[in-house]
Motif scaffolding. Structure first.
Motif, PDB file in Angstrom:
ATOM      1  N   SER A 313      39.089  41.812  45.849  1.00 19.35           N
ATOM      2  CA  SER A 313      40.041  41.327  44.827  1.00 19.35           C
ATOM      3  C   SER A 313      39.230  41.307  43.417  1.00 19.35           C
ATOM      4  O   SER A 313      40.143  41.597  42.322  1.00 19.35           O
ATOM      5  CB  SER A 313      40.407  39.660  45.117  1.00 19.35           C
ATOM      6  OG  SER A 313      41.156  39.631  46.491  1.00 19.35           O
ATOM      7  N   ILE A 316      39.522  44.713  41.959  1.00 18.25           N
ATOM      8  CA  ILE A 316      41.032  45.001  41.857  1.00 18.25           C
ATOM      9  C   ILE A 316      41.279  44.213  40.316  1.00 18.25           C
ATOM     10  O   ILE A 316      42.022  45.029  39.410  1.00 18.25           O
ATOM     11  CB  ILE A 316      42.010  44.612  42.758  1.00 18.25           C
ATOM     12  CG1 ILE A 316      41.749  45.562  44.151  1.00 18.25           C
ATOM     13  CG2 ILE A 316      43.372  44.780  42.297  1.00 18.25           C
ATOM     14  CD1 ILE A 316      42.318  44.969  45.221  1.00 18.25           C
ATOM     15  N   GLU A 317      40.993  42.859  40.208  1.00 19.50           N
ATOM     16  CA  GLU A 317      41.283  42.342  38.973  1.00 19.50           C
ATOM     17  C   GLU A 317      40.519  42.757  37.719  1.00 19.50           C
ATOM     18  O   GLU A 317      41.233  43.203  36.822  1.00 19.50           O
ATOM     19  CB  GLU A 317      40.909  40.970  39.128  1.00 19.50           C
ATOM     20  CG  GLU A 317      41.784  40.123  39.893  1.00 19.50           C
ATOM     21  CD  GLU A 317      41.017  38.723  40.377  1.00 19.50           C
ATOM     22  OE1 GLU A 317      40.210  38.476  39.921  1.00 19.50           O
ATOM     23  OE2 GLU A 317      42.010  38.157  41.172  1.00 19.50           O
ATOM     24  N   GLN A 320      42.491  46.155  36.911  1.00 18.07           N
ATOM     25  CA  GLN A 320      43.804  45.681  36.025  1.00 18.07           C
ATOM     26  C   GLN A 320      43.482  45.116  34.488  1.00 18.07           C
ATOM     27  O   GLN A 320      44.272  45.500  33.797  1.00 18.07           O
ATOM     28  CB  GLN A 320      44.473  44.541  36.821  1.00 18.07           C
ATOM     29  CG  GLN A 320      45.057  45.255  38.164  1.00 18.07           C
ATOM     30  CD  GLN A 320      45.750  44.340  39.198  1.00 18.07           C
ATOM     31  OE1 GLN A 320      46.500  44.543  39.967  1.00 18.07           O
ATOM     32  NE2 GLN A 320      45.268  43.044  38.830  1.00 18.07           N
ATOM     33  N   ARG A 321      42.492  44.610  34.463  1.00 19.67           N
ATOM     34  CA  ARG A 321      42.239  43.951  32.980  1.00 19.67           C
ATOM     35  C   ARG A 321      41.644  45.294  32.152  1.00 19.67           C
ATOM     36  O   ARG A 321      42.100  45.426  31.018  1.00 19.67           O
ATOM     37  CB  ARG A 321      40.715  43.133  33.122  1.00 19.67           C
ATOM     38  CG  ARG A 321      41.236  41.561  33.582  1.00 19.67           C
ATOM     39  CD  ARG A 321      40.192  40.777  32.974  1.00 19.67           C
ATOM     40  NE  ARG A 321      38.868  41.042  33.991  1.00 19.67           N
ATOM     41  CZ  ARG A 321      38.629  40.683  35.122  1.00 19.67           C
ATOM     42  NH1 ARG A 321      39.421  39.717  35.455  1.00 19.67           N
ATOM     43  NH2 ARG A 321      37.512  40.859  35.660  1.00 19.67           N
ATOM     44  N   THR A 323      42.756  48.582  32.458  1.00 18.72           N
ATOM     45  CA  THR A 323      43.865  49.477  32.340  1.00 18.72           C
ATOM     46  C   THR A 323      44.997  48.768  31.661  1.00 18.72           C
ATOM     47  O   THR A 323      45.813  49.381  31.090  1.00 18.72           O
ATOM     48  CB  THR A 323      44.141  50.118  33.785  1.00 18.72           C
ATOM     49  OG1 THR A 323      44.632  49.105  34.615  1.00 18.72           O
ATOM     50  CG2 THR A 323      43.217  50.886  34.338  1.00 18.72           C
ATOM     51  N   ILE A 325      47.365  47.531  33.388  1.00 24.66           N
ATOM     52  CA  ILE A 325      48.541  47.859  34.203  1.00 24.66           C
ATOM     53  C   ILE A 325      48.098  47.355  35.666  1.00 24.66           C
ATOM     54  O   ILE A 325      47.304  47.492  36.393  1.00 24.66           O
ATOM     55  CB  ILE A 325      48.565  49.168  34.366  1.00 24.66           C
ATOM     56  CG1 ILE A 325      49.033  49.950  32.972  1.00 24.66           C
ATOM     57  CG2 ILE A 325      49.960  49.518  35.260  1.00 24.66           C
ATOM     58  CD1 ILE A 325      49.278  51.377  33.054  1.00 24.66           C
ATOM     59  N   GLN A 326      49.262  46.414  36.285  1.00 25.30           N
ATOM     60  CA  GLN A 326      49.273  45.854  37.666  1.00 25.30           C
ATOM     61  C   GLN A 326      49.302  46.955  38.659  1.00 25.30           C
ATOM     62  O   GLN A 326      50.088  47.788  38.605  1.00 25.30           O
ATOM     63  CB  GLN A 326      50.326  44.783  37.647  1.00 25.30           C
ATOM     64  CG  GLN A 326      50.169  43.631  36.769  1.00 25.30           C
ATOM     65  CD  GLN A 326      49.021  42.576  37.285  1.00 25.30           C
ATOM     66  OE1 GLN A 326      48.056  42.621  36.529  1.00 25.30           O
ATOM     67  NE2 GLN A 326      49.145  41.950  38.432  1.00 25.30           N
ATOM     68  N   ILE A 327      48.343  46.585  39.579  1.00 22.90           N
ATOM     69  CA  ILE A 327      48.329  47.360  40.742  1.00 22.90           C
ATOM     70  C   ILE A 327      49.574  46.699  41.842  1.00 22.90           C
ATOM     71  O   ILE A 327      49.120  45.619  42.190  1.00 22.90           O
ATOM     72  CB  ILE A 327      47.088  47.902  41.561  1.00 22.90           C
ATOM     73  CG1 ILE A 327      46.246  48.269  40.502  1.00 22.90           C
ATOM     74  CG2 ILE A 327      47.379  48.762  42.809  1.00 22.90           C
ATOM     75  CD1 ILE A 327      44.709  48.743  40.937  1.00 22.90           C
ATOM     76  N   THR A 328      50.595  47.224  42.002  1.00 28.03           N
ATOM     77  CA  THR A 328      51.556  46.634  43.043  1.00 28.03           C
ATOM     78  C   THR A 328      51.343  47.018  44.402  1.00 28.03           C
ATOM     79  O   THR A 328      50.876  48.107  44.795  1.00 28.03           O
ATOM     80  CB  THR A 328      52.947  47.278  42.508  1.00 28.03           C
ATOM     81  OG1 THR A 328      53.254  48.479  42.551  1.00 28.03           O
ATOM     82  CG2 THR A 328      53.223  46.604  41.084  1.00 28.03           C
TER      83      THR A 328
END
Length: 495
Positions: A313, A316-317, A320-321, A323, A325-328
């Motif tokens: 996790s 992943i966070e 996302q910070r 880029t 963009i959220q990874i859905t």
């Protein structure tokens, strides 16, 4: 006319019956041969194609029984003649949602969409002469990869490339918007290639590029094959490369492409890297993303993986910070559970239960090891998810994402060495037992019995980066010391 319709109906019924059964290719061909041996084979094949093109209430899904049956016939024929090659290309084009047109001479097949076309040139005996690809507004270029696939009759690989080409343009909007998306991908590819040349010495080898290059070992897009980046090779593979010079060990790769989205993202339409020079902090310098060099498009760039990667996790966070963009579509689970699943899938040809936590590992000249993997809980710092792709919108994100991926995969590789497909051990007389316990981020402990005393000893292993590992041995104060320094353990684990 009545006889033709009757023959078509009869053949459709035969094909459906054969396809509905788990019929082998040889058995299916024998059935059809016996049924239609009084007719020329080319006539029967034409009849099958007529049936395939005839409107009917059957889906065009990949598991369509008639389509599966048709593919079996074509594979058996092995496309040995001009007629059968053309039929195979036409059928393959339809499967991929593309159009196919044959030239008046009958020796050229054009596979087309609104945004690109593939030109397949054949000789009269069906041999492939050349394959060219042209995107909208571009001159056609020879594609060696497509030529080789067709000459080897590898239609699955050829079809996969057609699919990849179509996916480049799966962007909401008209042809102009789709073309802009393609221009954005071209700009990204040029920047990534320029970044791959930064700090690159003339004699650098591939393994060094994979493990240390800003964007790993990059292979540019050629024809229909998308750009790919190889970013990690395990220590075992590095050793294999050292012991077998010239061997081509294959590490973990990601494909660079573009995908359509429901929201707008500002994407560059021209390269942004400034003279391929790095700033003082060694990060590449880019032009600002102004309206002159970019455009809001319903798309983003993606790094796609052939096999999903288990990621924590926290990793992943971090991505996302980086880029923005959220990874859905993520499904959280204990990270170690995901690593075990991924490792067993890679090591085993058959499906094995992933509920097991006890694994037996054999080492040369050493007693067998039994590893119990404590998979932890679904707490945020011990959870993770399988990642199939990472979206981003600016080339500057890629080096940072690659470094996070390397870090995670190095950690996964270390845990995976404790996983084996063997769950049952017949002789446990000389087993050494270990328990692997996860900690937050990328650290874990390995517990084992002290070789002399009955107390537990522990090695705390912290994977700092993909290239740095720290280890600390902890013993009961009353127990005798072991002849292993922290530095020695760290070097052994890294190796």
């Amino acid at each position: 006319m009545h006889v033709i319709i009757q023959n078509i109906a009869e053949l459709l019924n035969d094909l459906q019956e054969c396809a509905a059964q788990t019929t082998s290719t040889n058995a299916l061909m024998e059935q059809l041969h016996l049924k239609y041996q009084q007719k020329p084979w080319t006539e029967t094949l034409k009849l099958v194609h007529f049936c395939m093109d005839k409107p009917r209430p059957v889906s065009n899904a990949p598991d369509d029984p008639l389509r599966c049956c048709m593919e079996k016939i074509q594979r058996t024929l092995n496309a040995k003649s001009l007629f059968s090659v053309m039929n195979r290309l036409e059928s393959l084009s339809k499967q991929k949602g593309l159009n196919a047109h044959v030239s008046p001479s009958g020796t050229v097949c054009y596979i087309t969409s609104n945004m690109f076309y593939v030109e397949v040139q054949l000789e009269k005996d069906g041999k492939v002469v050349d394959v060219k690809l042209a995107h909208l507004g571009e001159a056609p270029v020879v594609c060696d990869d497509l030529v080789q696939h067709l000459r080897m009759k590898n239609y699955d690989a050829f079809g996969k490339i057609l699919e990849d080409l179509s996916n480049l343009y799966q962007i909401p909007g008209n042809s102009e918007i789709k073309a802009k998306g393609y221009f954005a991908l071209q700009a990204l590819e040029k920047d990534l290639y320029s970044m791959s040349l930064l700090d690159r010495t003339q004699d650098v080898n591939r393994v060094t590029e994979v493990l240390h290059g800003k964007v790993g070992h990059l292979v540019p897009r050629t024809g229909g094959t998308p750009m790919n980046i190889e970013f990690y090779i395990s220590p075992y593979q590095v050793l294999e490369a050292e012991l077998n010079p010239g061997s081509q060990v294959c590490g973990i790769k990601t494909v660079v492409t573009i995908e359509g989205t429901d929201t707008l993202h500002k994407l560059p339409l021209s390269p942004l890297l400034v003279d391929s020079k790095a700033e003082e902090d060694s990060n590449p310098a880019f032009l600002p993303l102004t309206d002159e060099f970019s455009m809001d498009l319903p798309a983003f760039f993606v790094l796609k993986f052939h096999q999903p990667i288990p990621m924590s996790s926290s990793s992943i966070e971090e991505i996302q910070r980086l880029t923005g963009i959220q990874i859905t579509g993520l499904k959280l689970a204990p990270l170690y559970d995901l690593i075990v699943q991924s490792t067993l899938k890679e090591k085993c040809s058959e499906d094995l239960s992933t509920q097991k936590s006890c694994f037996f590992v054999s080492l040369p000249d050493c007693p067998k090891h039994c590893y119990f993997i404590n998979k932890g809980s679904e707490k945020s710092d011990l959870a993770g998810a399988f990642i199939s792709k990472i979206p981003f919108s600016h080339p500057k994100c890629v080096p940072g994402v690659i470094e996070i991926l390397r870090h995670q995969v190095a950690y996964n590789s270390l845990i995976s060495t404790c996983v084996s497909e063997k769950h049952i051990n017949e002789d446990d007389s000389e087993l050494l037992y270990f328990e692997v316990v996860p900690h937050k981020n990328t650290s874990f402990s390995v517990f084992f019995l002290h070789p002399v005393k009955e107390n537990l000893a522990c090695v705390l292993i912290d994977v700092i980066t993909s290239r740095e590992v720290q280890c600390r041995l902890h013993l009961n104060p009353q127990d005798p010391t072991l002849n292993s320094s922290d530095d020695f353990i760290a070097r052994a684990v890294k190796r």
